[in-house]
Design a protein around this motif. Sequence first.
Motif, PDB file in Angstrom:
ATOM      1  N   ALA A 171       0.823  -1.219   0.000  1.00 19.33           N
ATOM      2  CA  ALA A 171       0.000   0.000   0.000  1.00 19.33           C
ATOM      3  C   ALA A 171       0.850   1.260   0.000  1.00 19.33           C
ATOM      4  O   ALA A 171       0.359   2.336  -0.309  1.00 19.33           O
ATOM      5  CB  ALA A 171      -0.951   0.000   1.188  1.00 19.33           C
ATOM      6  N   GLY A 172       2.131   1.145   0.367  1.00 19.01           N
ATOM      7  CA  GLY A 172       3.074   2.238   0.224  1.00 19.01           C
ATOM      8  C   GLY A 172       3.046   3.343   1.270  1.00 19.01           C
ATOM      9  O   GLY A 172       3.012   4.522   0.900  1.00 19.01           O
ATOM     10  N   PRO A 173       3.107   3.035   2.572  1.00 17.98           N
ATOM     11  CA  PRO A 173       3.274   4.123   3.542  1.00 17.98           C
ATOM     12  C   PRO A 173       4.668   4.739   3.386  1.00 17.98           C
ATOM     13  O   PRO A 173       5.587   4.093   2.872  1.00 17.98           O
ATOM     14  CB  PRO A 173       3.138   3.407   4.893  1.00 17.98           C
ATOM     15  N   ASP A 174       4.815   5.970   3.819  1.00 16.41           N
ATOM     16  CA  ASP A 174       6.123   6.625   3.746  1.00 16.41           C
ATOM     17  C   ASP A 174       7.027   6.209   4.892  1.00 16.41           C
ATOM     18  O   ASP A 174       8.248   6.118   4.730  1.00 16.41           O
ATOM     19  CB  ASP A 174       5.939   8.151   3.756  1.00 16.41           C
ATOM     20  N   VAL A 175       6.429   5.966   6.075  1.00 12.48           N
ATOM     21  CA  VAL A 175       7.180   5.540   7.254  1.00 12.48           C
ATOM     22  C   VAL A 175       6.442   4.367   7.884  1.00 12.48           C
ATOM     23  O   VAL A 175       5.228   4.415   8.064  1.00 12.48           O
ATOM     24  CB  VAL A 175       7.309   6.675   8.303  1.00 12.48           C
ATOM     25  N   TYR A 176       7.198   3.318   8.206  1.00 16.94           N
ATOM     26  CA  TYR A 176       6.629   2.174   8.920  1.00 16.94           C
ATOM     27  C   TYR A 176       7.280   2.119  10.299  1.00 16.94           C
ATOM     28  O   TYR A 176       8.470   1.874  10.418  1.00 16.94           O
ATOM     29  CB  TYR A 176       6.901   0.873   8.163  1.00 16.94           C
ATOM     30  N   ASN A 177       6.472   2.342  11.318  1.00 13.75           N
ATOM     31  CA  ASN A 177       6.957   2.364  12.700  1.00 13.75           C
ATOM     32  C   ASN A 177       6.419   1.147  13.450  1.00 13.75           C
ATOM     33  O   ASN A 177       5.241   0.805  13.332  1.00 13.75           O
ATOM     34  CB  ASN A 177       6.491   3.656  13.382  1.00 13.75           C
ATOM     35  N   HIS A 178       7.296   0.501  14.169  1.00 10.99           N
ATOM     36  CA  HIS A 178       6.881  -0.551  15.100  1.00 10.99           C
ATOM     37  C   HIS A 178       7.807  -0.475  16.300  1.00 10.99           C
ATOM     38  O   HIS A 178       9.025  -0.612  16.159  1.00 10.99           O
ATOM     39  CB  HIS A 178       6.955  -1.932  14.463  1.00 10.99           C
ATOM     40  N   ASN A 179       7.258  -0.240  17.463  1.00 13.41           N
ATOM     41  CA  ASN A 179       8.073   0.002  18.645  1.00 13.41           C
ATOM     42  C   ASN A 179       8.508  -1.283  19.346  1.00 13.41           C
ATOM     43  O   ASN A 179       7.687  -2.171  19.591  1.00 13.41           O
ATOM     44  CB  ASN A 179       7.313   0.882  19.646  1.00 13.41           C
ATOM     45  N   LEU A 180       9.791  -1.353  19.696  1.00  9.03           N
ATOM     46  CA  LEU A 180      10.283  -2.445  20.528  1.00  9.03           C
ATOM     47  C   LEU A 180       9.884  -2.237  21.988  1.00  9.03           C
ATOM     48  O   LEU A 180       9.834  -3.188  22.761  1.00  9.03           O
ATOM     49  CB  LEU A 180      11.806  -2.553  20.413  1.00  9.03           C
ATOM     50  N   GLU A 181       9.669  -0.997  22.383  1.00 11.39           N
ATOM     51  CA  GLU A 181       9.150  -0.580  23.690  1.00 11.39           C
ATOM     52  C   GLU A 181      10.159  -0.652  24.842  1.00 11.39           C
ATOM     53  O   GLU A 181      10.266   0.278  25.631  1.00 11.39           O
ATOM     54  CB  GLU A 181       7.888  -1.373  24.091  1.00 11.39           C
ATOM     55  N   THR A 182      10.882  -1.764  24.970  1.00 15.06           N
ATOM     56  CA  THR A 182      11.823  -1.877  26.087  1.00 15.06           C
ATOM     57  C   THR A 182      12.908  -2.895  25.740  1.00 15.06           C
ATOM     58  O   THR A 182      12.911  -3.454  24.637  1.00 15.06           O
ATOM     59  CB  THR A 182      11.080  -2.273  27.386  1.00 15.06           C
ATOM     60  N   VAL A 183      13.819  -3.115  26.654  1.00 20.58           N
ATOM     61  CA  VAL A 183      14.915  -4.066  26.423  1.00 20.58           C
ATOM     62  C   VAL A 183      14.376  -5.492  26.567  1.00 20.58           C
ATOM     63  O   VAL A 183      13.384  -5.734  27.267  1.00 20.58           O
ATOM     64  CB  VAL A 183      16.073  -3.811  27.412  1.00 20.58           C
ATOM     65  N   PRO A 184      15.012  -6.480  25.915  1.00 23.73           N
ATOM     66  CA  PRO A 184      14.458  -7.841  25.924  1.00 23.73           C
ATOM     67  C   PRO A 184      14.289  -8.440  27.314  1.00 23.73           C
ATOM     68  O   PRO A 184      13.347  -9.201  27.551  1.00 23.73           O
ATOM     69  CB  PRO A 184      15.449  -8.637  25.070  1.00 23.73           C
ATOM     70  N   ARG A 185      15.172  -8.111  28.264  1.00 24.56           N
ATOM     71  CA  ARG A 185      15.080  -8.690  29.606  1.00 24.56           C
ATOM     72  C   ARG A 185      13.759  -8.354  30.285  1.00 24.56           C
ATOM     73  O   ARG A 185      13.249  -9.137  31.113  1.00 24.56           O
ATOM     74  CB  ARG A 185      16.258  -8.196  30.470  1.00 24.56           C
ATOM     75  N   LEU A 186      13.183  -7.211  29.960  1.00 23.52           N
ATOM     76  CA  LEU A 186      11.967  -6.762  30.638  1.00 23.52           C
ATOM     77  C   LEU A 186      10.681  -7.175  29.926  1.00 23.52           C
ATOM     78  O   LEU A 186       9.591  -6.885  30.417  1.00 23.52           O
ATOM     79  CB  LEU A 186      11.998  -5.236  30.808  1.00 23.52           C
ATOM     80  N   TYR A 187      10.786  -7.839  28.801  1.00 20.40           N
ATOM     81  CA  TYR A 187       9.585  -8.245  28.063  1.00 20.40           C
ATOM     82  C   TYR A 187       8.627  -9.099  28.896  1.00 20.40           C
ATOM     83  O   TYR A 187       7.409  -8.894  28.839  1.00 20.40           O
ATOM     84  CB  TYR A 187       9.967  -8.971  26.775  1.00 20.40           C
ATOM     85  N   PRO A 188       9.087 -10.073  29.649  1.00 26.49           N
ATOM     86  CA  PRO A 188       8.127 -10.918  30.383  1.00 26.49           C
ATOM     87  C   PRO A 188       7.215 -10.154  31.332  1.00 26.49           C
ATOM     88  O   PRO A 188       6.067 -10.565  31.560  1.00 26.49           O
ATOM     89  CB  PRO A 188       9.032 -11.894  31.148  1.00 26.49           C
ATOM     90  N   THR A 189       7.698  -9.038  31.884  1.00 24.50           N
ATOM     91  CA  THR A 189       6.864  -8.273  32.811  1.00 24.50           C
ATOM     92  C   THR A 189       6.212  -7.055  32.175  1.00 24.50           C
ATOM     93  O   THR A 189       5.101  -6.679  32.549  1.00 24.50           O
ATOM     94  CB  THR A 189       7.690  -7.797  34.028  1.00 24.50           C
ATOM     95  N   ILE A 190       6.867  -6.449  31.200  1.00 23.75           N
ATOM     96  CA  ILE A 190       6.374  -5.200  30.624  1.00 23.75           C
ATOM     97  C   ILE A 190       5.558  -5.428  29.356  1.00 23.75           C
ATOM     98  O   ILE A 190       4.540  -4.789  29.121  1.00 23.75           O
ATOM     99  CB  ILE A 190       7.551  -4.244  30.322  1.00 23.75           C
TER     100      ILE A 190
END
Length: 319
Positions: A171-190
């Motif tokens: 579809a051709g967006p100009d910017v594709y954003n996807h946030n990692l949000e935090t560091v991998p160690r904190l993924y299980p809780t955050i």
Amino acid sequence: MAAMNDLSSAMALSGDRPPRQRKPDWIRVRAPVGQGYQSTRALMRELSLNTVCEEAACPNIGECWEKKHATVMILGDVCTRACAFCNVKTGMPRPVDPLEPEHVAAAAARLGLQHIVVTSVDRDDLPDGGAGQFVRVIKALRRSTPATTIEILTPDFRNKMRAAVEMICQAGPDVYNHNLETVPRLYPTIRPGARYYASLRLLEEVKAHDPLIFTKSGIMLGLGEERLEVHQVMDDMRCADVDFITMGQYLQPTPKHARVADFVTPAAFDAYASIARAKGFLQVAASPLTRSSYHAGADFEVMRQRRAQALDRAAKVIA
């Protein structure tokens, strides 16, 4: 130190909670009261549109809406995930609104937007994760306001990522954003419903489908992450060829959400920004109040100019 941060993260989600920290002066903002804010709010209500500005309790809403810059949140206001940092409602979403794409396009036209940011809730209940609605919104915007540049901020499309990314990139967006949000160690809780390396793969997939689409990702600071962990996230993003990194201070939206482990100083944000620039990002936004869509239009223009300059230099070298 890492063990202490793990303990802090666990306490942030348990009943054994330390007293809430007082916000420092650099994180405080004025309450929204201007006429521009009121007219933007009225338009969103008129068109039955949700915004992440409101749903995520963004501290910059007063400034952005006064300038008539709103980040539209499609696919409803109920998310199928329950991330520990996010203020969006969790539950069973309502059916997708077929009129939503045209309403987004109408909002862009009436606000006179040169750049629009469109995000969404997670919709794990939908066969395509909601990717089709992103496509319909992009097409509606191209028809209605062809000069408006389009930035999308998508979820991870769990178990549907490759097909969803391909559909949206076409579809051709100009910017594709996807946030990692935090560091991998904190993924299980955050961010327990997501996987760090799956999000990295999504960003890689975007570049594989169309190298000319700018990619963007962001993380929150103040959740208990270590400095070197942040540096590693930067390296991971660059390995995925991410063009733009955003870094902002995490703020606890309600008492039931993860607590702030620390308030990162403006000087520390400046230091992170310097390191990110040295690692080769086309654009860096790092400050306590930075959010994914904050000043997104101006940042897009900077990226576009820097890419053009880089291509020009490369052409001269080849010549």
